[in-house]
Design an enzyme around this catalytic site. Structure first.
Site: not given
Ligand code: UD1
Length: 419
Positions: A227
């Site tokens: 991811h």
């Molecule tokens: C975040 C953490 C990362 C961790 C990861 C574990 C930061 C900078 N990054 O990254 O260190 O390893 O979590 O999962 O905080 N989304 C959904 N549903 C959710 C959550 C996210 O659809 O419940 C999608 C959204 O489109 C979002 C994307 O995933 O924009 C990324 O989510 P985000 O929390 O911004 O970062 P992660 O890549 O999950």
């Protein structure tokens, strides 16, 4: 008077860490000791999907959060700003003595900033600034293009208590000029949770759900998790990595519980042909289609069991490098660096970056049965959260300590104070 602690969770990797802290506080309060701890759990809502958040609360028996900020997704700055705005209100209402933040996600740094800028009048009318405790402090990848590295550096610069998981973290903090009396080498709270739930995870039905049994035997299979923006955000890099995984999937089923951001990339970059939806298309016959088998993100117990029985794990996660170290399952990490070097020296971890040749070479080594000897890192013993809570209580209200339990006496207690 009760000693008030706020713990913050936001994203998936936080839940298993804070679960250990909740358990340690519960145990401390059960012993009827003084001061009692008034614990407030805050969920920022950075991760909000049922399978990225709710599943973990059930599996880890986490209490329902007292407060939910509902920040959701957004750019890094938007997400950080929303957490800050919401958390400031919480802090000024709750007025805790200590705020505990864990790991390196955006919610961690946002709440750290708010904590060290907030103040209110204490009973004696003097301004009171809450203390900040960072759990999993000092880890460094030395790669400032990773958002997590920025979050770690900023959080550590602000923290009053820096609780570390491995010796490299102690050294990094000392080199950065952090006073030694702020650094506390306590071990790994995520491993506390793993050891606590390891037996229960064996009751998971995930292997039969994914048809990974062959009569009474478990089939050889591999797991993939991916991811990190560096691996999935660029279509060319992502496609190249996937090509090398196809080689792995020729030898054994490759199960891929896909993170939402990765799924979005697969759809947007039109990479669907490389994958099959495991639950829609069924697991058999494996050999008729060289494909990676997509499944939704799994809950904690299912994933722990799946990982424990896997032949090999391919990943770009930080936490999985640590979990495989304790489980003794070979771990091939698709990153150029790791902020957790103890997993290379004591665990099964090897770094391969996004280099297809190296991925295939390391996989071949695992197939030949080559296994690194595993040596559990110091203090990854299931008691890290207890050490943290004891340290916070002692510092809040120093008291004579009697009847020290054995996880806290002798050498361990000595090294707790000064890493
Ligand atoms: C975040 C953490 C990362 C961790 C990861 C574990 C930061 C900078 N990054 O990254 O260190 O390893 O979590 O999962 O905080 N989304 C959904 N549903 C959710 C959550 C996210 O659809 O419940 C999608 C959204 O489109 C979002 C994307 O995933 O924009 C990324 O989510 P985000 O929390 O911004 O970062 P992660 O890549 O999950």
């Amino acid at each position: 008077m009760a000693f008030k602690i706020i713990s913050v969770v936001g994203a998936r990797p936080n839940f298993m860490k804070v679960a250990a802290i909740c358990e340690a506080i519960k145990e401390y309060n059960r012993q009827g000791r003084s001061p009692s701890i008034d614990h407030v759990l805050v969920h920022t809502g950075q991760h909000y999907d049922a399978n990225m958040s709710d599943l973990f609360f059930n599996d880890l028996e986490l209490p329902k959060p007292n407060l939910f900020l509902g920040v959701g997704s957004g750019s890094h700055s938007t997400q950080t700003a929303r957490v800050m705005e919401g958390f400031e209100k919480v802090l000024l209402t709750e007025k805790p003595d200590v705020v505990i933040v864990v790991g390196d996600v955006n919610s961690t740094v946002a709440c750290a900033l708010v904590t060290k800028k907030a103040y209110w009048s204490a009973d004696d009318e003097r301004p009171f600034i809450p203390k900040l405790a960072h759990v999993e402090a000092g880890l460094r990848s030395f790669d400032r293009t990773m958002p997590e590295e920025i979050n770690r550096i900023v959080t550590d610069a602000l923290a009053d208590y820096l609780f570390t998981t491995e010796e490299s973290a102690n050294q990094n903090l000392k080199r950065e000029g952090v006073p030694e009396d702020k650094i506390h080498f306590v071990g790994n709270v995520m491993i506390d949770t793993l050891l606590r739930y390891r037996a229960k995870a064996k009751e998971s039905t995930i292997l039969s759900d994914l048809q990974l049994h062959e009569q009474t035997r478990i089939k050889a299979y591999a797991i993939l998790t991916l991811h990190r923006p560096a691996n999935v955000d660029d279509t060319g890099t992502f496609a190249k990595i996937i090509e090398s995984f196809l080689d792995v999937s020729r030898h054994m089923p490759l199960i891929f519980p896909a993170h939402p951001r990765t799924l979005k990339q697969i759809q947007e970059a039109d990479l669907g042909d490389y994958f099959v939806d495991h639950f829609m298309e069924g697991p058999e016959p494996w050999d008729s289609r060289v494909r990676i088998r997509l499944v939704p993100p799994l809950g904690y117990l299912d994933f722990l069991h799946l990982m424990s029985c896997a032949k090999v794990v391919l990943t770009d996660s930080g936490g999985i490098q640590e979990e495989t170290t304790i489980l003794g399952v070979p771990c091939i990490t698709l990153r150029e660096n790791t902020e957790r070097p103890v997993t290379l020296t004591h665990g099964t971890n090897v770094l391969v970056g996004a280099d297809s040749e190296k991925i295939i070479e390391e996989f071949a080594r695992v197939m030949r049965g080559a296994r690194a000897a595993v040596m559990p890192p110091q203090f990854w013993d299931g008691h890290a959260a207890k050490r943290i809570i004891q340290m916070l209580v002692d510092d809040h209200a120093p008291t004579e300590r009697t009847d020290l339990p054995n996880w806290q006496d002798g050498k361990i207690a000595a090294s707790l104070r000064h890493a």
